[in-house]
Scaffold this active site. Structure first.
Site, PDB file in Angstrom:
ATOM      1  N   HIS A 285     -15.832 -16.488  32.558  1.00 38.98           N
ATOM      2  CA  HIS A 285     -15.515 -18.040  32.624  1.00 38.98           C
ATOM      3  C   HIS A 285     -14.324 -18.314  31.793  1.00 38.98           C
ATOM      4  CE1 HIS A 285     -19.094 -18.432  35.467  1.00 38.98           C
ATOM      5  NE2 HIS A 285     -18.108 -17.868  36.707  1.00 38.98           N
TER       6      HIS A 285
ATOM      7  N   LYS B 105     -27.603 -25.065  47.397  1.00 46.40           N
ATOM      8  CA  LYS B 105     -28.199 -24.493  47.115  1.00 46.40           C
ATOM      9  C   LYS B 105     -28.467 -24.806  45.559  1.00 46.40           C
ATOM     10  CE  LYS B 105     -23.773 -20.980  46.412  1.00 46.40           C
ATOM     11  NZ  LYS B 105     -22.876 -19.700  45.584  1.00 46.40           N
TER      12      LYS B 105
ATOM     13  N   ARG C  27     -12.640 -10.115  39.125  1.00 49.07           N
ATOM     14  CA  ARG C  27     -13.890  -8.816  38.235  1.00 49.07           C
ATOM     15  C   ARG C  27     -13.319  -7.648  38.926  1.00 49.07           C
ATOM     16  NH1 ARG C  27     -18.865 -12.735  38.684  1.00 49.07           N
ATOM     17  NH2 ARG C  27     -17.518 -12.852  40.007  1.00 49.07           N
TER      18      ARG C  27
ATOM     19  N   SER D 288     -22.361 -14.596  36.497  1.00 45.85           N
ATOM     20  CA  SER D 288     -23.907 -16.105  35.912  1.00 45.85           C
ATOM     21  C   SER D 288     -25.378 -14.900  37.039  1.00 45.85           C
ATOM     22  CB  SER D 288     -23.466 -17.269  36.527  1.00 45.85           C
ATOM     23  OG  SER D 288     -22.513 -17.553  35.840  1.00 45.85           O
TER      24      SER D 288
END
Ligand code: ADP
Length: 163
Positions: free
Chosen positions: A17, A41, A90, A128
């Site tokens: 990030h 979440k 990614r 993460s």
């Protein structure tokens, strides 16, 4: 003056990030990192903790601010008068999801475009969730996140390491 938002969960922020933030800050006048407050979440870190950790890592970047948001990302982008949103890519797996997301966002708000930055190869594997997984087993996360963030993560897992 160009304004961009970089939305995400950042639970917690990683070198991947931070690389995107640093690179994006070079081609926009103002960059607003948006930390998603998603009640559906259960994050490891509160929004306040996530914001503080990012701020500590980017103190050298004068044109970057960090804010929380909830609800639709396009609404956040409009509220901040952003010209575009930044997302990181990614691998091919990211691409399918990100393409779908950006097209949906274009439907919702034609005026807000998405700009993709491909990951620095060094961080292509990094997420993460992987960092949290490694930390939860007591693994070394020093190559994934800055020291200040690593310390905060280890604090969360103190006394409840798995495996
Ligand atoms: P999400 O927004 O899906 O909850 P994150 O908060 O982890 O996910 O990520 C925010 C943005 O940063 C996404 O665009 C994601 O693709 C990107 N990103 C995450 N990790 C990396 C990395 N290692 N390299 C480049 N971009 C990344």
């Amino acid at each position: 003056m160009s304004i961009a938002v970089y939305p995400g969960s950042f639970d917690p922020v990683t070198f991947g990030h931070l690389d995107i933030i640093e690179r994006a800050s070079r081609f926009t006048d103002r960059l607003i990192v948006g930390v998603l407050n998603n009640s559906a979440k259960t994050p490891l870190f509160t929004v306040e903790e996530r914001i503080r950790m990012i701020e500590e890592c980017i103190s050298g970047l004068k044109n970057v601010e960090v804010r929380s948001f909830s609800g639709l990302t396009v609404n956040f982008a409009r509220q901040e008068k952003a010209d575009f949103m930044i997302r990181g890519l990614r691998a091919v797996t990211d691409f399918e999801y990100e393409l779908q997301l950006s097209q949906t966002n274009r439907k919702l708000a034609e005026d807000v475009d998405t700009v993709f930055l491909t990951t620095n190869l060094k961080y292509a594997y990094l997420s993460s969730s992987i960092v949290k997984e490694v930390a939860s087993y007591g693994g070394d996360i020093s190559e994934f996140v800055p020291d200040t963030v690593a310390r905060e993560i280890m604090k969360k897992y103190e006394g409840k390491l798995r495996g």
